[in-house]
Scaffold this motif. Sequence first.
Motif, PDB file in Angstrom:
ATOM      1  N   ARG A  98       2.935  21.283 -17.266  1.00 32.62           N
ATOM      2  CA  ARG A  98       3.667  22.661 -17.241  1.00 32.62           C
ATOM      3  C   ARG A  98       4.560  22.364 -18.420  1.00 32.62           C
ATOM      4  O   ARG A  98       4.678  23.803 -18.993  1.00 32.62           O
ATOM      5  CB  ARG A  98       4.782  22.660 -15.916  1.00 32.62           C
ATOM      6  N   THR A  99       5.187  21.653 -18.935  1.00 32.65           N
ATOM      7  CA  THR A  99       5.825  21.456 -19.987  1.00 32.65           C
ATOM      8  C   THR A  99       5.294  21.833 -21.220  1.00 32.65           C
ATOM      9  O   THR A  99       5.416  22.676 -22.217  1.00 32.65           O
ATOM     10  CB  THR A  99       6.655  20.176 -20.065  1.00 32.65           C
ATOM     11  N   ALA A 100       3.822  21.167 -21.203  1.00 32.83           N
ATOM     12  CA  ALA A 100       3.030  21.557 -22.536  1.00 32.83           C
ATOM     13  C   ALA A 100       2.734  22.991 -22.567  1.00 32.83           C
ATOM     14  O   ALA A 100       2.478  23.616 -23.657  1.00 32.83           O
ATOM     15  CB  ALA A 100       1.950  20.741 -22.404  1.00 32.83           C
ATOM     16  N   GLU A 101       2.336  23.575 -21.282  1.00 31.32           N
ATOM     17  CA  GLU A 101       1.979  24.922 -21.170  1.00 31.32           C
ATOM     18  C   GLU A 101       3.298  25.985 -21.869  1.00 31.32           C
ATOM     19  O   GLU A 101       3.113  26.776 -22.741  1.00 31.32           O
ATOM     20  CB  GLU A 101       1.769  25.197 -19.725  1.00 31.32           C
ATOM     21  N   GLU A 102       4.362  25.461 -21.270  1.00 28.56           N
ATOM     22  CA  GLU A 102       5.465  26.511 -21.779  1.00 28.56           C
ATOM     23  C   GLU A 102       5.885  26.116 -23.200  1.00 28.56           C
ATOM     24  O   GLU A 102       6.098  27.086 -24.100  1.00 28.56           O
ATOM     25  CB  GLU A 102       6.817  25.694 -20.928  1.00 28.56           C
ATOM     26  N   LEU A 103       5.806  24.857 -23.735  1.00 30.48           N
ATOM     27  CA  LEU A 103       5.867  24.725 -25.221  1.00 30.48           C
ATOM     28  C   LEU A 103       4.796  25.294 -25.893  1.00 30.48           C
ATOM     29  O   LEU A 103       5.229  26.090 -27.220  1.00 30.48           O
ATOM     30  CB  LEU A 103       5.727  23.137 -25.638  1.00 30.48           C
ATOM     31  N   GLU A 104       3.718  25.545 -25.665  1.00 31.11           N
ATOM     32  CA  GLU A 104       2.651  26.237 -26.367  1.00 31.11           C
ATOM     33  C   GLU A 104       3.175  27.918 -26.330  1.00 31.11           C
ATOM     34  O   GLU A 104       2.670  28.521 -27.305  1.00 31.11           O
ATOM     35  CB  GLU A 104       1.100  26.173 -25.374  1.00 31.11           C
ATOM     36  N   ARG A 105       3.322  28.286 -25.245  1.00 35.58           N
ATOM     37  CA  ARG A 105       3.922  29.720 -25.043  1.00 35.58           C
ATOM     38  C   ARG A 105       5.253  29.858 -26.101  1.00 35.58           C
ATOM     39  O   ARG A 105       5.226  30.866 -26.836  1.00 35.58           O
ATOM     40  CB  ARG A 105       4.399  29.967 -23.635  1.00 35.58           C
TER      41      ARG A 105
ATOM     42  N   GLN B 276       0.859  -1.197  -0.123  1.00 34.51           N
ATOM     43  CA  GLN B 276       0.090   0.102   0.143  1.00 34.51           C
ATOM     44  C   GLN B 276       0.723   1.184   0.120  1.00 34.51           C
ATOM     45  O   GLN B 276       0.647   2.193  -0.771  1.00 34.51           O
ATOM     46  CB  GLN B 276      -1.075   0.159   1.110  1.00 34.51           C
ATOM     47  N   ARG B 277       1.914   1.136   0.796  1.00 34.40           N
ATOM     48  CA  ARG B 277       2.950   2.435   0.864  1.00 34.40           C
ATOM     49  C   ARG B 277       3.533   2.651  -0.339  1.00 34.40           C
ATOM     50  O   ARG B 277       3.757   3.620  -1.095  1.00 34.40           O
ATOM     51  CB  ARG B 277       3.878   2.262   1.876  1.00 34.40           C
ATOM     52  N   GLN B 278       3.709   1.407  -0.938  1.00 35.50           N
ATOM     53  CA  GLN B 278       4.518   1.654  -2.483  1.00 35.50           C
ATOM     54  C   GLN B 278       3.429   2.153  -3.647  1.00 35.50           C
ATOM     55  O   GLN B 278       3.885   2.969  -4.435  1.00 35.50           O
ATOM     56  CB  GLN B 278       5.163   0.146  -2.961  1.00 35.50           C
ATOM     57  N   LEU B 279       2.381   1.624  -3.346  1.00 33.66           N
ATOM     58  CA  LEU B 279       1.392   2.231  -4.484  1.00 33.66           C
ATOM     59  C   LEU B 279       1.052   3.459  -4.045  1.00 33.66           C
ATOM     60  O   LEU B 279       0.954   4.477  -5.211  1.00 33.66           O
ATOM     61  CB  LEU B 279      -0.210   1.487  -4.123  1.00 33.66           C
ATOM     62  N   ASP B 280       0.980   4.084  -3.131  1.00 31.09           N
ATOM     63  CA  ASP B 280       0.839   5.406  -2.577  1.00 31.09           C
ATOM     64  C   ASP B 280       1.824   6.320  -3.118  1.00 31.09           C
ATOM     65  O   ASP B 280       1.648   7.317  -3.718  1.00 31.09           O
ATOM     66  CB  ASP B 280       0.676   5.733  -1.029  1.00 31.09           C
ATOM     67  N   GLU B 281       2.921   5.745  -2.903  1.00 28.71           N
ATOM     68  CA  GLU B 281       4.125   6.482  -3.404  1.00 28.71           C
ATOM     69  C   GLU B 281       4.162   6.619  -5.036  1.00 28.71           C
ATOM     70  O   GLU B 281       4.478   7.737  -5.462  1.00 28.71           O
ATOM     71  CB  GLU B 281       5.586   5.799  -3.020  1.00 28.71           C
ATOM     72  N   THR B 282       3.969   5.555  -5.764  1.00 29.89           N
ATOM     73  CA  THR B 282       3.806   5.329  -6.815  1.00 29.89           C
ATOM     74  C   THR B 282       2.575   6.447  -7.634  1.00 29.89           C
ATOM     75  O   THR B 282       2.870   6.985  -8.467  1.00 29.89           O
ATOM     76  CB  THR B 282       3.509   3.869  -7.396  1.00 29.89           C
ATOM     77  N   ARG B 283       1.456   6.317  -6.763  1.00 27.30           N
ATOM     78  CA  ARG B 283       0.501   7.140  -7.543  1.00 27.30           C
ATOM     79  C   ARG B 283       1.066   8.876  -7.148  1.00 27.30           C
ATOM     80  O   ARG B 283       0.675   9.859  -8.032  1.00 27.30           O
ATOM     81  CB  ARG B 283      -0.595   7.360  -6.512  1.00 27.30           C
ATOM     82  N   ALA B 284       1.652   9.230  -6.215  1.00 28.76           N
ATOM     83  CA  ALA B 284       2.345  10.424  -5.940  1.00 28.76           C
ATOM     84  C   ALA B 284       3.239  10.755  -6.988  1.00 28.76           C
ATOM     85  O   ALA B 284       3.346  11.919  -7.487  1.00 28.76           O
ATOM     86  CB  ALA B 284       2.782  10.647  -4.497  1.00 28.76           C
ATOM     87  N   GLU B 285       4.069   9.937  -7.237  1.00 26.99           N
ATOM     88  CA  GLU B 285       5.297   9.973  -8.419  1.00 26.99           C
ATOM     89  C   GLU B 285       4.331  10.393  -9.679  1.00 26.99           C
ATOM     90  O   GLU B 285       4.833  11.156 -10.280  1.00 26.99           O
ATOM     91  CB  GLU B 285       5.912   8.993  -8.448  1.00 26.99           C
ATOM     92  N   LEU B 286       3.320   9.461  -9.966  1.00 27.92           N
ATOM     93  CA  LEU B 286       2.548   9.757 -11.287  1.00 27.92           C
ATOM     94  C   LEU B 286       1.952  10.911 -11.324  1.00 27.92           C
ATOM     95  O   LEU B 286       1.975  11.746 -12.179  1.00 27.92           O
ATOM     96  CB  LEU B 286       1.706   8.630 -11.449  1.00 27.92           C
ATOM     97  N   ALA B 287       1.409  11.546 -10.179  1.00 26.73           N
ATOM     98  CA  ALA B 287       0.735  12.929 -10.148  1.00 26.73           C
ATOM     99  C   ALA B 287       1.874  13.919 -10.530  1.00 26.73           C
ATOM    100  O   ALA B 287       1.570  14.968 -11.216  1.00 26.73           O
ATOM    101  CB  ALA B 287       0.129  13.029  -8.592  1.00 26.73           C
ATOM    102  N   GLU B 288       2.961  13.731  -9.827  1.00 31.35           N
ATOM    103  CA  GLU B 288       4.089  14.724 -10.185  1.00 31.35           C
ATOM    104  C   GLU B 288       4.459  14.792 -11.578  1.00 31.35           C
ATOM    105  O   GLU B 288       4.694  15.935 -12.193  1.00 31.35           O
ATOM    106  CB  GLU B 288       5.231  14.355  -9.192  1.00 31.35           C
ATOM    107  N   VAL B 289       4.494  13.487 -12.124  1.00 30.88           N
ATOM    108  CA  VAL B 289       5.100  13.326 -13.589  1.00 30.88           C
ATOM    109  C   VAL B 289       3.812  14.092 -14.512  1.00 30.88           C
ATOM    110  O   VAL B 289       4.266  14.882 -15.440  1.00 30.88           O
ATOM    111  CB  VAL B 289       5.103  12.113 -14.026  1.00 30.88           C
ATOM    112  N   LYS B 290       2.516  13.813 -14.306  1.00 30.22           N
ATOM    113  CA  LYS B 290       1.566  14.616 -14.808  1.00 30.22           C
ATOM    114  C   LYS B 290       1.458  15.955 -14.715  1.00 30.22           C
ATOM    115  O   LYS B 290       1.403  16.801 -15.753  1.00 30.22           O
ATOM    116  CB  LYS B 290       0.241  14.007 -14.432  1.00 30.22           C
ATOM    117  N   ALA B 291       1.822  16.456 -13.598  1.00 25.62           N
ATOM    118  CA  ALA B 291       1.828  18.047 -13.193  1.00 25.62           C
ATOM    119  C   ALA B 291       3.064  18.331 -14.139  1.00 25.62           C
ATOM    120  O   ALA B 291       2.869  19.759 -14.602  1.00 25.62           O
ATOM    121  CB  ALA B 291       1.890  18.068 -11.948  1.00 25.62           C
ATOM    122  N   GLN B 292       4.023  17.900 -14.043  1.00 25.97           N
ATOM    123  CA  GLN B 292       5.341  18.183 -14.781  1.00 25.97           C
ATOM    124  C   GLN B 292       4.916  18.391 -16.248  1.00 25.97           C
ATOM    125  O   GLN B 292       5.261  19.260 -16.998  1.00 25.97           O
ATOM    126  CB  GLN B 292       6.640  17.488 -14.313  1.00 25.97           C
TER     127      GLN B 292
END
Length: 232
Positions: A49-56, A30-46
Amino acid sequence: MPGQIGSCHRWRLRLTFLVLTACGCTAGLQRQLDETRAELAEVKAQGARTAEELERLKSTLTIEINALWGKLECGNDRVKRFLSECERGSDTCSEDGVANALAFMDSQPHTTMYLRTQGPIQPVPFRLGNLGFLTEARNFHPTTKFLVLVQPRAEGSEGEREAKRIGKETVEYVRSEFKVPANIKILGPLTLPCKLKADQLKSYMSRNDRPRLGEPSEKEGRLRVWIFRTDC
């Protein structure tokens, strides 16, 4: 009997151990799953941000490319002034803009058509070839636009309305028959002054601008239409 009791006790201990071990593994997973989800959320957020910068950057680059194409393709100030007048939505070329219009005619890729005032737009084969070359997608750039000019055959509001009608039909024809995409502007139709004399136009007429076999004569009541492609 005591042996059986001891055996049962040992099984209970083993079962308890297995349960505790399983619970421990589940908690770890469960801890590993939570950590993976958190990492995935950070990757999506990044990624967002990258897509927004590329569009600009893309928007900035498009503006810079447009400005560069404008400089490369249009170094004539009179032509630029004329295009500015067209972009402002003027319906008719002003008297002051006529000279600029003539300069524009002389400097930009275009074709001419002589059209009947009644019936559908039916260019002769020679004009169809010209239009096909003019509207080839490989000639389109970020700044490419088209302009349709019409010269009324008579002065006055009636002649103006007739020219506008033919001009609008020409715009629709070019857009639909030659598949000019919606992101490419077609300016006009704009009307040139009817009193613009033939000798004024003569010096701006190439061989391709002259009437062709199958096009109506002046006696038949024709209208002259110009279609330009420009990157100014």
